[in-house]
Scaffold this motif. Structure first.
Motif, short mmCIF file in Angstrom:
data_model
loop_
_atom_site.label_atom_id
_atom_site.label_comp_id
_atom_site.label_asym_id
_atom_site.label_seq_id
_atom_site.Cartn_x
_atom_site.Cartn_y
_atom_site.Cartn_z
N GLN A 1 8.75 -40.55 67.97
CA GLN A 1 8.41 -39.57 68.67
C GLN A 1 9.22 -38.30 68.45
O GLN A 1 11.06 -38.40 67.29
CB GLN A 1 8.49 -39.62 70.09
N VAL A 2 9.01 -36.79 67.71
CA VAL A 2 9.80 -36.20 67.73
C VAL A 2 8.90 -34.70 68.28
O VAL A 2 7.83 -35.08 68.18
CB VAL A 2 9.12 -35.53 65.71
N GLN A 3 10.12 -33.67 68.63
CA GLN A 3 9.84 -32.79 69.60
C GLN A 3 9.92 -31.24 68.18
O GLN A 3 11.07 -31.91 67.37
CB GLN A 3 11.11 -32.66 70.23
N LEU A 4 8.68 -30.49 68.58
CA LEU A 4 8.90 -29.11 67.80
C LEU A 4 9.08 -28.48 68.36
O LEU A 4 8.70 -28.23 69.28
CB LEU A 4 7.51 -29.31 66.86
N VAL A 5 9.97 -26.61 67.88
CA VAL A 5 10.22 -26.04 68.47
C VAL A 5 10.01 -24.76 67.67
O VAL A 5 11.32 -24.53 66.99
CB VAL A 5 11.01 -25.70 69.81
N GLU A 6 8.95 -24.07 68.24
CA GLU A 6 8.81 -22.90 67.14
C GLU A 6 9.42 -21.66 67.63
O GLU A 6 9.51 -21.56 68.97
CB GLU A 6 7.31 -22.37 66.99
N PRO A 21 10.99 -20.19 61.87
CA PRO A 21 11.36 -21.59 62.27
C PRO A 21 10.98 -22.68 63.19
O PRO A 21 10.35 -22.02 64.05
CB PRO A 21 12.31 -21.47 62.45
N CYS A 22 10.49 -23.77 62.55
CA CYS A 22 10.42 -24.34 63.68
C CYS A 22 10.70 -25.98 63.73
O CYS A 22 11.51 -26.89 62.59
CB CYS A 22 8.77 -25.03 63.61
N ALA A 23 11.70 -25.82 64.47
CA ALA A 23 12.88 -27.03 64.48
C ALA A 23 12.31 -28.25 65.63
O ALA A 23 11.68 -28.57 66.32
CB ALA A 23 13.84 -26.39 65.56
N ALA A 24 12.60 -29.04 64.61
CA ALA A 24 12.75 -30.43 64.90
C ALA A 24 13.80 -31.07 65.41
O ALA A 24 15.26 -30.92 65.20
CB ALA A 24 12.29 -31.73 63.47
N SER A 25 13.74 -32.37 66.37
CA SER A 25 14.41 -33.19 66.82
C SER A 25 14.20 -34.83 67.38
O SER A 25 12.16 -34.58 67.17
CB SER A 25 15.16 -32.62 68.08
N GLY A 26 14.93 -35.72 67.20
CA GLY A 26 13.86 -36.83 68.03
C GLY A 26 13.72 -37.88 66.54
O GLY A 26 14.26 -39.05 66.64
#
Length: 123
Positions: A1-6, A21-26
């Protein structure tokens, strides 16, 4: 699973520029096709741009030549550079990730979505 934050949204005058930017985590974004979509007030959410795992890109006709999608896998971030902005670009912009191999413009192909960032362009 990936979390996305714009991030990077805001208010700008017509003709101006913004970079989202769209930063991804996970998970690493390198395994996903990434896309940007937008939803203007009273309208359906629509496709804007997509970039595949091997960096092929595709754009909605109205943003071709003005917007550029890119990815920095080392930073786990995808970007949408928006130049020559117009009032009709005003919308909430969403980043999304798809496990499909290759470019895709279909919203149903995207499994993970960010919360969105507001872009307002004044004339």
């Amino acid at each position: 699973q990936v979390q996305l934050v714009e991030s990077g949204g805001g208010s700008v005058q017509a003709g101006g520029s913004l970079r989202l930017p769209c930063a991804a985590s996970g998970r690493t974004v390198s395994m996903y096709t990434m896309g940007w979509f937008r939803q203007a007030p009273g309208k359906e959410r629509e496709f804007v741009a997509t970039i595949s795992q091997n960096r092929n890109t595709y754009y909605q006709d109205s943003v071709k030549g003005r917007f550029t999608i890119s990815r920095d896998n080392a930073k786990n971030t995808v970007y949408l550079q928006m130049n020559s902005l117009k009032p009709e670009d005003t919308a909430v912009y969403y980043c999304a990730a798809s496990l499909r191999i290759g470019i895709t413009t279909t919203q149903a192909s995207y499994t993970y979505w960010g919360q969105g960032t507001q872009v307002t362009v004044s004339s």
